[in-house]
Design an enzyme around this catalytic site. Structure first.
Site, PDB file in Angstrom:
ATOM      1  N   ASP A   7       0.875  -1.167   0.000  1.00 29.39           N
ATOM      2  CA  ASP A   7       0.000   0.000   0.000  1.00 29.39           C
ATOM      3  C   ASP A   7       0.917   1.223   0.000  1.00 29.39           C
ATOM      4  O   ASP A   7       1.468   1.589   1.031  1.00 29.39           O
ATOM      5  CB  ASP A   7      -0.903  -0.004   1.236  1.00 29.39           C
ATOM      6  CG  ASP A   7      -1.817   1.205   1.287  1.00 29.39           C
ATOM      7  OD1 ASP A   7      -2.289   1.654   0.221  1.00 29.39           O
ATOM      8  OD2 ASP A   7      -2.064   1.708   2.402  1.00 29.39           O
ATOM      9  N   GLU A  66      -1.213  -1.467  -4.712  1.00 26.87           N
ATOM     10  CA  GLU A  66      -2.420  -0.681  -4.944  1.00 26.87           C
ATOM     11  C   GLU A  66      -2.109   0.458  -5.897  1.00 26.87           C
ATOM     12  O   GLU A  66      -1.054   1.079  -5.819  1.00 26.87           O
ATOM     13  CB  GLU A  66      -2.948  -0.137  -3.615  1.00 26.87           C
ATOM     14  CG  GLU A  66      -4.351   0.410  -3.703  1.00 26.87           C
ATOM     15  CD  GLU A  66      -4.936   0.691  -2.345  1.00 26.87           C
ATOM     16  OE1 GLU A  66      -5.662  -0.182  -1.824  1.00 26.87           O
ATOM     17  OE2 GLU A  66      -4.676   1.777  -1.813  1.00 26.87           O
ATOM     18  N   ASP A 138      -2.183   1.033   7.317  1.00 28.40           N
ATOM     19  CA  ASP A 138      -1.534   0.862   6.020  1.00 28.40           C
ATOM     20  C   ASP A 138      -1.012  -0.561   5.828  1.00 28.40           C
ATOM     21  O   ASP A 138      -1.017  -1.082   4.710  1.00 28.40           O
ATOM     22  CB  ASP A 138      -0.409   1.886   5.833  1.00 28.40           C
ATOM     23  CG  ASP A 138      -0.952   3.304   5.793  1.00 28.40           C
ATOM     24  OD1 ASP A 138      -1.819   3.578   4.945  1.00 28.40           O
ATOM     25  OD2 ASP A 138      -0.522   4.134   6.612  1.00 28.40           O
TER      26      ASP A 138
END
Length: 162
Positions: A7, A66, A138
């Site tokens: 992420d 992502e 996260d």
């Protein structure tokens, strides 16, 4: 198969690693790479070297990251894109092709709702993986990226995208 999920962030990046055997998912590791708010070039180096170190240690077979969320602030979006680039480069340096996933697809895969909030994602990560210690948001998001890849990578291999 061992999957690393990422992420991306320019100040803090979540990293999550899972093992997948059939339909069984197992938590391996989660971490945060924190760069602080200093010189941006140095932060990119910290991201590259931090992820490289994790990849070297855990030796994943596959990587997923992502996609960049486009915000109203163009400067922030550009910095996030550069941070993501440093992370993708670290994966490539270790011979890993990176599968990109949108935030909506990640949430849909893990929670069942593409607009789920971070609390819902964190709850599902706890339910699915039972991490030994609490996950920062996260890192939970990164584990969700890895789970999304576990769910989608067999189909992508069939259609030749990976």
């Amino acid at each position: 198969m061992r999957i690393i999920g990422v992420d991306p962030g320019s100040v803090k990046t979540g990293v999550g690693i899972i093992d997948v055997q059939g339909n069984h998912l197992r938590h391996v590791h989660h971490a945060m790479i924190r760069t602080g708010k200093g010189d941006f070039d140095e932060r990119l180096h910290i991201l590259f070297s931090g992820l490289s170190e994790i990849i070297s240690h855990f030796k994943p077979d596959s990587a997923a990251i992502e996609d960049v969320f486009v915000s109203k602030n163009v400067s922030s979006a550009l910095k996030l894109g550069q941070a993501r680039g440093a992370l993708v480069a670290a994966c490539g340096y270790h011979g890993l092709r990176v599968a990109p996933y949108s935030p909506t697809m990640v949430k849909q895969s893990v929670v069942g709702f593409g607009r789920a909030d971070k609390d819902q994602v964190g709850h599902m990560i706890r339910m699915l993986l039972h991490p030994p210690e609490p996950c920062p948001e996260d890192a939970a998001d990164a584990l969700a990226v890895a789970i999304c890849h576990a769910h989608h990578s067999p189909m992508q291999k069939i259609v030749g995208k990976i």
